[in-house]
Design an enzyme around this catalytic site. Structure first.
Site, PDB file in Angstrom:
ATOM      1  N   ARG A  14     -14.855 -22.324  21.155  1.00  0.00           N
ATOM      2  CA  ARG A  14     -15.640 -21.294  20.588  1.00  0.00           C
ATOM      3  C   ARG A  14     -16.236 -20.355  21.660  1.00  0.00           C
ATOM      4  O   ARG A  14     -16.483 -19.168  21.491  1.00  0.00           O
ATOM      5  CB  ARG A  14     -16.742 -22.192  19.716  1.00  0.00           C
ATOM      6  CG  ARG A  14     -16.595 -22.783  18.748  1.00  0.00           C
ATOM      7  CD  ARG A  14     -17.608 -23.437  18.262  1.00  0.00           C
ATOM      8  NE  ARG A  14     -18.490 -22.258  17.391  1.00  0.00           N
ATOM      9  CZ  ARG A  14     -18.923 -22.447  16.315  1.00  0.00           C
ATOM     10  NH1 ARG A  14     -19.065 -23.598  15.566  1.00  0.00           N
ATOM     11  NH2 ARG A  14     -19.611 -21.273  15.672  1.00  0.00           N
ATOM     12  N   LYS A  73     -20.237 -14.365  25.576  1.00  0.00           N
ATOM     13  CA  LYS A  73     -20.059 -14.596  23.960  1.00  0.00           C
ATOM     14  C   LYS A  73     -21.176 -14.256  23.201  1.00  0.00           C
ATOM     15  O   LYS A  73     -20.945 -13.278  22.219  1.00  0.00           O
ATOM     16  CB  LYS A  73     -19.674 -15.981  23.762  1.00  0.00           C
ATOM     17  CG  LYS A  73     -19.724 -16.382  22.383  1.00  0.00           C
ATOM     18  CD  LYS A  73     -19.630 -17.703  21.891  1.00  0.00           C
ATOM     19  CE  LYS A  73     -21.087 -18.614  22.055  1.00  0.00           C
ATOM     20  NZ  LYS A  73     -21.729 -18.895  20.894  1.00  0.00           N
ATOM     21  N   ASN A  74     -22.343 -14.235  23.622  1.00  0.00           N
ATOM     22  CA  ASN A  74     -23.357 -14.016  22.832  1.00  0.00           C
ATOM     23  C   ASN A  74     -23.960 -12.629  22.808  1.00  0.00           C
ATOM     24  O   ASN A  74     -24.885 -12.356  21.994  1.00  0.00           O
ATOM     25  CB  ASN A  74     -24.708 -15.189  22.826  1.00  0.00           C
ATOM     26  CG  ASN A  74     -24.284 -16.603  22.505  1.00  0.00           C
ATOM     27  OD1 ASN A  74     -23.368 -16.663  21.678  1.00  0.00           O
ATOM     28  ND2 ASN A  74     -24.926 -17.518  22.891  1.00  0.00           N
ATOM     29  N   ARG A 109     -31.153 -24.419  11.437  1.00  0.00           N
ATOM     30  CA  ARG A 109     -31.189 -23.033  12.084  1.00  0.00           C
ATOM     31  C   ARG A 109     -31.521 -22.029  10.835  1.00  0.00           C
ATOM     32  O   ARG A 109     -30.931 -21.450  10.250  1.00  0.00           O
ATOM     33  CB  ARG A 109     -29.701 -22.746  12.533  1.00  0.00           C
ATOM     34  CG  ARG A 109     -29.419 -23.909  13.505  1.00  0.00           C
ATOM     35  CD  ARG A 109     -28.115 -23.519  14.247  1.00  0.00           C
ATOM     36  NE  ARG A 109     -28.098 -22.401  15.082  1.00  0.00           N
ATOM     37  CZ  ARG A 109     -27.042 -22.003  15.821  1.00  0.00           C
ATOM     38  NH1 ARG A 109     -25.972 -22.647  15.843  1.00  0.00           N
ATOM     39  NH2 ARG A 109     -27.138 -21.128  16.850  1.00  0.00           N
ATOM     40  N   CYS A 140     -22.924 -24.120  15.443  1.00  0.00           N
ATOM     41  CA  CYS A 140     -23.192 -25.494  15.960  1.00  0.00           C
ATOM     42  C   CYS A 140     -24.192 -26.284  15.389  1.00  0.00           C
ATOM     43  O   CYS A 140     -25.355 -25.626  15.072  1.00  0.00           O
ATOM     44  CB  CYS A 140     -23.490 -25.433  17.450  1.00  0.00           C
ATOM     45  SG  CYS A 140     -21.981 -25.149  18.477  1.00  0.00           S
ATOM     46  N   ASP A 179     -29.063 -23.781  25.668  1.00  0.00           N
ATOM     47  CA  ASP A 179     -27.605 -23.725  25.813  1.00  0.00           C
ATOM     48  C   ASP A 179     -27.085 -24.326  27.230  1.00  0.00           C
ATOM     49  O   ASP A 179     -25.816 -24.700  27.274  1.00  0.00           O
ATOM     50  CB  ASP A 179     -26.873 -22.382  25.595  1.00  0.00           C
ATOM     51  CG  ASP A 179     -27.056 -21.532  24.148  1.00  0.00           C
ATOM     52  OD1 ASP A 179     -27.656 -22.494  23.329  1.00  0.00           O
ATOM     53  OD2 ASP A 179     -26.860 -20.536  24.159  1.00  0.00           O
TER      54      ASP A 179
END
Ligand code: EPZ
Length: 430
Positions: free
Chosen positions: A397, A22-23, A122, A117, A305
């Site tokens: 997600r 995903k990232n 952030r 999230c 993560d």
């Protein structure tokens, strides 16, 4: 409301195919607006965040054609707007990758302030610092980050902290700046390298990705490309820990073992066996889990993560473990939920002190964010009795078909939508 109903206690056994990262997918999709030619992307995970980004890209005129569940062609020759304001875009962190991509190509972009999230403050100061160093103006107005430059000129940028997002954003904009950019203290994550490889496949001139100094020679245009996204390190790690928690035997397939080194090192420390082949890792766990200490760090350190997944495993171990998250200051919110299952964990700031309890008992839980949600599901699979996990939209997600992949490994888990479906599940699994 959709929830997962789980009956724990089964060791998970079998093979699971890991999807695209995903990232990595998120910046690669965003970067595909940097050429007028068609881009073909394969091994794209079908998860909510990538789908939200694709929809926002369609909203500014990118032509998208799904050629399969995991492949897409994109053409951005007819961009109609440089303002990205799709109603869902602010919910995902990666919305800001369109800033770097559009700024690089069009010297201008406006994107809704990013969400993502809720795991800590952030900040985006390093993104802004990088864009400014390239000669752009950056300001915030009416909930949008706006950036504009008459011209972008390569620069020497020292990142004050190691940031995946800022490294990626600056790398994209600098790829189409005039002259050379050096990013020092750059992030080294596999997805940073994957984006650099993708940009290079489009004609960019990026060297050093994967080290802490990235050198970029700007080019005036990028061309089309065909590209396959790397496997998801965190999805793989989550299933590897599912083997540890359930005393199972799981082989994660289609992985790059090198990307999983910090994860497998910790699994070995806590008493699992690991067998590695070219593109698969088998995790076997037959003994009680041992305690250990963990500090999350930028790659190649242990990933933040994976912090909830290792914490739920250590909660079942013998002895006391200490887990410190050095990346995000608010990533232990799931501990209250785990306490309902009998965990004995005390959080002090960014550190959790975990006294292993040997067993969890099923409870009703709420997923506070993506990775913690997945970790709570895995805890439920290891617990005695029934567990319900709600707010599972967070899990969608970043995990494709999470419960289906778990079911294929023997997990008793179902997606349920009503009390009737919960009762049916309970009757079925006994
Ligand atoms: C990326 O977030 C990932 N998200 C996160 O994954 C991951 O947890 C994180 O990197 C760390 O690996 C995506 O790739 C979409 P950072 P990002 O910039 O880019 C501070 C998941 O579960 N910082 O590397 O937002 C920041 O506050 C998600 O898949 C600044 O101070 O993370 C944090 O403490 C969750 N100023 C640290 O750096 C800045 O300008 C690392 O953040 C930028 C960051």
């Amino acid at each position: 409301m959709e929830q997962y109903a789980i009956k724990g206690g089964n060791p998970l056994v079998g093979e699971v195919e890991i999807g695209g990262a995903k990232n990595a997918a998120l910046p690669i999709l965003a970067a595909s607006v940097m050429t007028d030619e068609t881009v073909y992307i394969d091994n794209l995970p079908d998860v909510r965040d990538t789908n939200v980004l694709l929809k926002a890209m369609q909203g500014i005129g990118v032509l998208e054609k799904r050629t399969g569940r995991h492949s897409v062609t994109l053409n951005a020759a007819q961009i109609s707007s440089l303002v990205v304001e799709d109603e869902n875009i602010k919910k995902i962190r990666a919305s800001y990758y369109l800033l770097g991509a559009l700024l690089g190509k069009y010297r201008q972009a406006e994107v809704a302030l990013p969400g993502g999230c809720d795991i800590g403050c952030r900040a985006i100061d390093q993104h802004i610092k990088g864009f400014k160093a390239l000669g752009a103006e950056v300001w915030i107005e009416h909930g949008l980050i706006k950036t504009r430059a008459d011209k972008l000129v390569g620069s020497h940028i020292y990142m004050d902290c190691v940031s995946v997002g800022a490294t990626i954003n600056v790398m994209m904009a600098a790829s189409m700046a005039e002259g050379q950019t050096t990013i020092e203290n750059a992030a080294k994550e596999p997805h940073v390298v994957d984006l650099a490889n993708f940009l290079n496949s489009m004609g960019a001139r990026i060297k050093g990705a994967g080290t802490d100094v990235i050198r970029i020679k700007g080019v005036s245009r990028l061309h089309g490309s065909e590209y396959t996204i790397i496997p998801d390190q965190i999805e793989a790690g989550t299933f590897m820990f599912a083997a540890a928690l359930t005393k199972g035997d799981i082989t994660v397939k289609n992985v790059i073992p090198k990307h999983l080194e910090s994860i497998s090192a910790k699994l070995l420390e806590i008493g699992c066996e690991i067998k590695e082949s070219d593109d698969a890792m088998r995790v076997v766990c037959s003994k009680p889990l041992r305690h250990t200490h963990v500090k999350t760090l930028p790659y190649p350190g242990f990933p933040t993560d994976m912090q909830p997944q290792i914490t739920v495993a250590l909660g079942l171990s013998t002895g006391t473990s200490i887990v410190t998250d050095t990346i995000f200051e608010n990533r232990f919110k799931y501990v209250d939920e785990l306490t309902r299952m009998g965990a004995d964990i005390k959080v002090e700031g960014t550190t959790a002190i975990i006294n292993g309890v040997g067993r969890y008992t099923g409870a009703s839980l709420s997923a506070p964010d993506l990775r913690a949600g997945a970790a709570l599901v895995v805890a439920g699979l290891a617990a005695e009795g029934f567990t319900m996990v709600d707010e599972i939209h967070y899990i969608a997600r970043g995990y494709e078909d999470f419960h289906l992949k778990l079911q294929a490994l023997g997990a008793q888990i179902e997606l349920v939508n009503s009390d009737r479906e919960i009762q049916k599940f309970k009757l079925k699994v006994g």
